[in-house]
Structures are given as structure tokens and as C-alpha cells.
Design a protein around this motif. Structure first.
Motif, PDB file in Angstrom:
ATOM      1  N   PRO A 195       0.829  -1.204   0.000  1.00  0.00           N
ATOM      2  CA  PRO A 195       0.000   0.000   0.000  1.00  0.00           C
ATOM      3  C   PRO A 195       0.869   1.262   0.000  1.00  0.00           C
ATOM      4  O   PRO A 195       1.889   1.338   0.689  1.00  0.00           O
ATOM      5  N   ASN A 196       0.480   2.268  -0.782  1.00  0.00           N
ATOM      6  CA  ASN A 196       1.197   3.537  -0.890  1.00  0.00           C
ATOM      7  C   ASN A 196       0.217   4.699  -0.797  1.00  0.00           C
ATOM      8  O   ASN A 196      -0.913   4.615  -1.322  1.00  0.00           O
ATOM      9  N   ILE A 197       0.653   5.768  -0.127  1.00  0.00           N
ATOM     10  CA  ILE A 197      -0.066   7.036  -0.224  1.00  0.00           C
ATOM     11  C   ILE A 197       0.462   7.729  -1.462  1.00  0.00           C
ATOM     12  O   ILE A 197       1.654   8.014  -1.574  1.00  0.00           O
ATOM     13  N   VAL A 198      -0.425   7.978  -2.421  1.00  0.00           N
ATOM     14  CA  VAL A 198      -0.021   8.557  -3.690  1.00  0.00           C
ATOM     15  C   VAL A 198      -0.721   9.896  -3.881  1.00  0.00           C
ATOM     16  O   VAL A 198      -1.709  10.209  -3.220  1.00  0.00           O
ATOM     17  N   GLY A 199      -0.180  10.703  -4.776  1.00  0.00           N
ATOM     18  CA  GLY A 199      -0.751  12.001  -5.091  1.00  0.00           C
ATOM     19  C   GLY A 199       0.195  12.767  -5.989  1.00  0.00           C
ATOM     20  O   GLY A 199       1.195  12.229  -6.486  1.00  0.00           O
ATOM     21  N   SER A 200      -0.095  14.039  -6.196  1.00  0.00           N
ATOM     22  CA  SER A 200       0.735  14.903  -7.031  1.00  0.00           C
ATOM     23  C   SER A 200       0.859  16.272  -6.375  1.00  0.00           C
ATOM     24  O   SER A 200      -0.052  16.738  -5.684  1.00  0.00           O
ATOM     25  N   LEU A 201       2.009  16.924  -6.605  1.00  0.00           N
ATOM     26  CA  LEU A 201       2.245  18.300  -6.164  1.00  0.00           C
ATOM     27  C   LEU A 201       2.334  19.183  -7.398  1.00  0.00           C
ATOM     28  O   LEU A 201       2.965  18.829  -8.385  1.00  0.00           O
ATOM     29  N   LEU A 202       1.692  20.358  -7.318  1.00  0.00           N
ATOM     30  CA  LEU A 202       1.716  21.305  -8.427  1.00  0.00           C
ATOM     31  C   LEU A 202       2.179  22.660  -7.905  1.00  0.00           C
ATOM     32  O   LEU A 202       1.614  23.197  -6.951  1.00  0.00           O
ATOM     33  N   ASN A 203       3.231  23.189  -8.528  1.00  0.00           N
ATOM     34  CA  ASN A 203       3.736  24.529  -8.196  1.00  0.00           C
ATOM     35  C   ASN A 203       3.046  25.533  -9.114  1.00  0.00           C
ATOM     36  O   ASN A 203       3.349  25.623 -10.305  1.00  0.00           O
ATOM     37  N   GLU A 204       2.129  26.298  -8.549  1.00  0.00           N
ATOM     38  CA  GLU A 204       1.360  27.259  -9.331  1.00  0.00           C
ATOM     39  C   GLU A 204       2.016  28.643  -9.359  1.00  0.00           C
ATOM     40  O   GLU A 204       1.393  29.615  -9.777  1.00  0.00           O
ATOM     41  N   GLY A 205       3.274  28.754  -8.900  1.00  0.00           N
ATOM     42  CA  GLY A 205       3.977  30.026  -8.892  1.00  0.00           C
ATOM     43  C   GLY A 205       4.721  30.280 -10.191  1.00  0.00           C
ATOM     44  O   GLY A 205       4.399  29.708 -11.243  1.00  0.00           O
ATOM     45  N   GLN A 235      10.726  11.636   2.283  1.00  0.00           N
ATOM     46  CA  GLN A 235      11.172  11.330   0.928  1.00  0.00           C
ATOM     47  C   GLN A 235      11.616  12.600   0.215  1.00  0.00           C
ATOM     48  O   GLN A 235      10.968  13.645   0.321  1.00  0.00           O
ATOM     49  N   TYR A 236      12.731  12.524  -0.493  1.00  0.00           N
ATOM     50  CA  TYR A 236      13.214  13.635  -1.318  1.00  0.00           C
ATOM     51  C   TYR A 236      12.670  13.454  -2.728  1.00  0.00           C
ATOM     52  O   TYR A 236      12.864  12.402  -3.349  1.00  0.00           O
ATOM     53  N   ILE A 237      11.995  14.469  -3.243  1.00  0.00           N
ATOM     54  CA  ILE A 237      11.391  14.342  -4.570  1.00  0.00           C
ATOM     55  C   ILE A 237      11.960  15.349  -5.566  1.00  0.00           C
ATOM     56  O   ILE A 237      11.466  15.468  -6.680  1.00  0.00           O
ATOM     57  N   GLY A 238      13.003  16.112  -5.187  1.00  0.00           N
ATOM     58  CA  GLY A 238      13.705  16.961  -6.138  1.00  0.00           C
ATOM     59  C   GLY A 238      13.122  18.357  -6.262  1.00  0.00           C
ATOM     60  O   GLY A 238      12.341  18.814  -5.430  1.00  0.00           O
ATOM     61  N   ASP A 239      13.502  19.050  -7.332  1.00  0.00           N
ATOM     62  CA  ASP A 239      13.028  20.410  -7.587  1.00  0.00           C
ATOM     63  C   ASP A 239      11.645  20.374  -8.217  1.00  0.00           C
ATOM     64  O   ASP A 239      11.367  19.542  -9.095  1.00  0.00           O
ATOM     65  N   LEU A 240      10.808  21.292  -7.790  1.00  0.00           N
ATOM     66  CA  LEU A 240       9.430  21.354  -8.269  1.00  0.00           C
ATOM     67  C   LEU A 240       9.311  22.561  -9.191  1.00  0.00           C
ATOM     68  O   LEU A 240       9.226  23.705  -8.737  1.00  0.00           O
ATOM     69  N   LEU A 246       4.192  17.105 -10.140  1.00  0.00           N
ATOM     70  CA  LEU A 246       5.187  16.107  -9.759  1.00  0.00           C
ATOM     71  C   LEU A 246       4.497  15.040  -8.904  1.00  0.00           C
ATOM     72  O   LEU A 246       4.071  15.319  -7.785  1.00  0.00           O
ATOM     73  N   PRO A 247       4.348  13.797  -9.426  1.00  0.00           N
ATOM     74  CA  PRO A 247       3.692  12.745  -8.640  1.00  0.00           C
ATOM     75  C   PRO A 247       4.616  12.201  -7.557  1.00  0.00           C
ATOM     76  O   PRO A 247       5.831  12.275  -7.654  1.00  0.00           O
ATOM     77  N   PHE A 248       4.013  11.615  -6.530  1.00  0.00           N
ATOM     78  CA  PHE A 248       4.777  10.998  -5.461  1.00  0.00           C
ATOM     79  C   PHE A 248       4.034   9.763  -4.959  1.00  0.00           C
ATOM     80  O   PHE A 248       2.811   9.628  -5.148  1.00  0.00           O
TER      81      PHE A 248
END
Length: 470
Positions: free
Chosen positions: A306-316, A341-346, A352-354
Motif C-alpha cells: 500500500p502507498n499514499i499517492v498524489g501529485s504536487l503542483l507549483n502554481e507560482g 522522501q526527497y522528490i527533487g526540484d518542483l 510532480l507525482p509521489f
């Protein structure tokens, strides 16, 4: 040689100058010669002011001083009203309370000299170095000046003139200008590019004298930074230790992100009867905007985990650097919180999914669970920012893969009652043993020659036919 009567000489002198009649009209008073010597024989006080300290006869700028200003220069202007030129001039000033000769012990005299010849009727200035102490008060003060001098071509002991020297401590205006951006409710010296920002200029009078007729002008030297609000203000007065805030609105282009910029401010005002103009430069930093949003949060099974999944969006409009994400809360769902968790530059405008693997609590059943996430990132100045995300997710336990892949016969057997299953298994075993015994007997018969002309298949078929007839 002709002898000139002293009365004639006195008459000639009296015709050249005006002598106060009351000074010699009284019986027993000073003689006319004494009066002429006292009033008109040497240097006389004319004016005094604070200046920048230019020790010469050249024109100087008058300054305001305030209590606590420390080393200052008091200029005392004198005029030679005597009948002859004077030279060798030295002045000693006795200072009142609140003032002290610079670089000398308390109570010492301040000294100044003038090393030129002063003609009759000309003025000259003595410059005294004076410390204005914190204990000095604003207003009028009086010092005592003693001047030693010599008449031109005169030898012997120098003459002396004593007089009062009035001077004034006016206090002075000390102007301070600052600017802050109040975008998003946070005051700073940064302007966010790509949006209209509120910007406030503060004009403060940190001195001890008020200023009047104040005119403040704001200018942007850069074409990429525009002033959209007011850029010029008129203020009637700003008292000592007071401040006036002047709001406006500004806009900076995205091309300036990560770069410094500035505003030029000019303050014109009057103080102690003098007009003044001061200029200031306000530095600002053009920052990008980082606005992160989390969406599509869920719990999915990936490879049976099982994983918690989702996405991050930088609206700037600028990148979020060194982005990390961690689960900070998942009550009743996970047995222990997973590591960060390190997911890098956004990048801006790029989702960016995670996925974060979790250990589900053994008692967790299907249902809705609250989770909390923390997103950490750095801006262009490497300053760390945090974003807390709170949401609800649906969870349904997944059936293990090994159970779902079993064959239908074994599954059917496993579902039979225990007694029926055992009997069926025994019958199958008995049939199998009987068939093996018959095949063994027939094989031995075939090998003994009882069926030389027949092959093994024929014998088996024949034997089976006989058994069927029985």
C-alpha cells in the motif's frame, strides 16, 4: 613745532564716531577717552553660529546642532571697530554647562586664533571646537569670550577685550526613510514579481527639531519596476521623533526574478528656517512566487504494497528547490510513520507525482482515514518553507495474490465437509492401487510367453474385455 590742544583732538575724534551721551554726561563717570577706548578700540561681537568646522575666513555653511551631537564647531564673528588695524588675535571661550572644549578636560577654555591683519571696520571669525554634551538643553546659551590682540605697529603687552557671546542650540532634524512590501500580509524588503504589490514608504524624523513643508518623491530607476500608485506626497509637518507612512503600489516584471532593484526617494523640507533636500536609495529584492498545491491523494497498492499517492503542483513562477515530503499523521491507518522522501526540484506549472509506501495497521479495515503531509522546499535565496497538507483518503484492504491464484478443484475440496473429503480421497486411492496391480500381473504373463503372438496392448485389451463380461 605747533602744539595741538587736546580739546581739539577730542573734538575731531568725537566727530568721527558717535558716543552715547549718557555715558559721559554724569559727573564722576569715565572720561571721553576711556569711552572711545572701551567701545571702539578693538574687536566687538557681531554674530555666532554652528558650522562644519572650516577654520578659515572663507564662507561656511551654518548647521543645526542638538544635545548629544558631540564634537562641533562654534563660529564667533567679530568686527574691528578700533581706530587702527589689529593682528595677533587669540580668543578664549568660557563655556556654559552642557558644553566642553573638544579634547580637553572639563572646565577648560576653548581656544581659537586668527593670524591675519584685520583692517578697521572689517570682520573676522574665530572657530572654537566645542563638544555638545547630552546634558545640553535646546535654547539660548551665553559664553564669555576674552580676546587678546595688538594694534598694528604697536609693541608691548597685547590689548584685551571681553564680551558675551550668545549662541543657540536649535536641535536638528534627522531624516530616515525606509520601505517595506506588505504583500500577503508579510512585511519585508522583497517584491514578488508578476503581481501588484503593496509598498509602504516610512519617513521618520529622528531628530530634536520639527520639519515643515515636507515633499516626498518616489522614483523607480528601472523600466521593469513600475509605480502604479502615488509617487509624490506633501506633508504639512513631521514632529521630532515622529513618523509618517506613505502607501503606494508597485509591479515588477518576471524577468527580474532573483535580482536586486531600487527606488530613489527625495525629501524636501524646512527646519529652523532653512530649506533642505535629502536623497535616499531604497534597495529591494525581486523574488519569485512559489505556490504549491497537493491533489489526487489516495491509497493504492503498488506491487502488493500500500502507498499514499498524489501529485504536487507549483502554481507560482519560480522553481521550488530541494523539495521533500513526509507523512506526519495517519492515525488508525499505519503502524508507524514512514521516513521523509526527497522528490527533487518542483518546477513551476509542472505537476510532480509521489508515492509513499506505508505499513498498514493490522486492525485497519476499509473506510475513510485522515492523513497529514508536510512539504518542505527552499526558495531562490535558499530559505526553507513548509506546507502542511491535511486530507482524507479511502482505504480498502487488498486480497493476497497467492490465495486468488489457487485451482478450482482444490478450492472445491477445501470447501467440502471433512468426512466427505476423506472418503473421496480413499476411493480415489483404492482405484489407483487396483489398476496398478492388474497392470503388473498382465505384464508378468506377457513376459512368460503366454501371449507370444500378441503385443502388450492386445493382452491388456483382451484382459479388460474379459473382466467386463464377468
Amino acid at each position: 613745532m605747533m602744539i595741538v590742544n587736546s580739546t581739539i583732538i577730542f573734538a575731531l575724534l568725537a566727530s568721527m564716531v558717535l558716543i552715547p551721551v549718557a555715558a559721559y554726561a554724569q559727573e564722576g563717570g569715565p572720561s571721553r577717552e576711556d569711552i572711545i577706548s572701551a567701545y571702539y578700540s578693538g574687536p566687538v561681537y557681531l554674530d555666532s553660529y554652528w558650522t562644519s568646522g572650516l577654520n578659515s575666513s572663507e564662507s561656511t555653511t551654518e548647521l543645526d546642532v542638538a544635545p548629544g551631537d558631540g564634537a562641533s564647531t562654534l563660529a564667533v564673528v567679530l568686527i574691528n571697530r578700533g581706530p587702527s588695524d589689529i593682528s595677533g588675535i587669540t580668543g578664549q571661550l568660557t563655556l556654559p554647562s552642557g558644553f566642553q572644549a573638544t579634547g580637553k578636560p572639563a572646565g577648560s577654555l576653548a581656544t581659537a586664533t586668527f593670524n591675519q591683519i584685520v583692517k578697521v571696520g572689517n570682520t573676522f571669525t574665530l572657530f572654537f571646537d566645542v563638544d555638545v554634551l547630552d546634558t545640553a538643553s535646546i535654547g539660548e546659551h551665553t559664553a564669555q569670550l576674552s580676546v587678546d590682540y595688538s594694534r598694528f605697529f604697536e609693541t608691548g603687552v597685547p590689548r584685551n577685550a571681553s564680551m558675551d557671546v550668545p549662541f543657540r542650540v536649535t536641535g536638528k532634524a534627522i531624516i530616515n526613510v525606509s520601505g517595506i512590501s506588505s504583500g500577503d500580509g508579510d512585511a519585508s524588503n522583497q517584491i514578488v514579481a508578476g503581481k501588484i504589490e503593496d509598498y509602504n514608504i516610512s519617513v521618520a524624523n529622528k531628530g530634536t527639531a520639527p520639519i515643515t513643508n515636507v515633499v516626498v518623491t518616489l522614483v523607480s530607476p528601472s523600466e521593469s519596476v513600475k509605480i502604479l500608485g502615488n509617487s509624490k506626497w506633501t506633508i504639512q509637518s513631521i514632529g521630532e521623533d515622529s513618523q509618517v507612512d506613505l502607501p503606494t503600489r508597485v509591479f515588477a516584471a518576471n524577468s527580474l526574478i532573483g535580482n536586486p532593484a531600487s527606488f530613489d526617494v527625495t525629501v524636501e523640507y524646512s527646519s529652523n528656517g532653512q530649506s533642505n533636500t535629502e536623497t535616499f536609495t531604497l534597495g529591494i529584492y525581486i523574488a519569485g512566487e512559489i505556490s504549491i498545491r497537493a491533489y489526487d491523494l489516495a491509497i493504492n497498492y503498488i506491487g502488493g504494497t500500500p502507498n499514499i499517492v498524489g501529485s504536487l503542483l507549483n502554481e507560482g513562477n519560480t522553481v521550488a528547490l530541494f523539495t521533500t515530503i513526509e507523512v506526519t499523521g495517519a492515525e488508525n491507518l499505519v503502524s508507524d510513520l514512514p521516513p521523509q522522501q526527497y522528490i527533487g526540484d518542483l518546477e513551476e506549472n509542472s505537476p510532480l507525482p509521489f508515492s509513499i509506501p506505508i505499513n498498514v495497521n493490522s486492525r485497519a479495515g476499509a473506510g475513510t482515514y485522515a492523513i497529514s503531509l508536510k512539504v518542505s522546499y527552499k526558495d531562490d535565496l535558499r530559505e526553507t518553507h513548509m506546507l502542511d497538507v491535511n486530507s482524507e483518503v479511502q482505504f480498502a484492504p487488498e486480497q493476497p495474490a497467492d490465495e486468488s491464484s489457487q485451482g478450482p478443484d482444490i478450492a472445491s475440496i477445501s470447501l467440502m465437509p471433512v468426512g466427505i473429503g476423506v472418503a473421496a480421497a480413499a476411493a480415489i486411492a483404492g482405484v489407483t492401487v487396483a489398476r496398478r496391480r492388474k497392470k503388473s500381473a498382465l505384464k508378468r504373463t506377457f513376459q512368460a510367453g503366454k501371449a507370444d503372438d500378441d503385443d502388450i496392448e492386445s493382452v491388456l485389451d483382451s484382459h479388460s474385455s474379459k473382466q467386463d463380461r464377468k
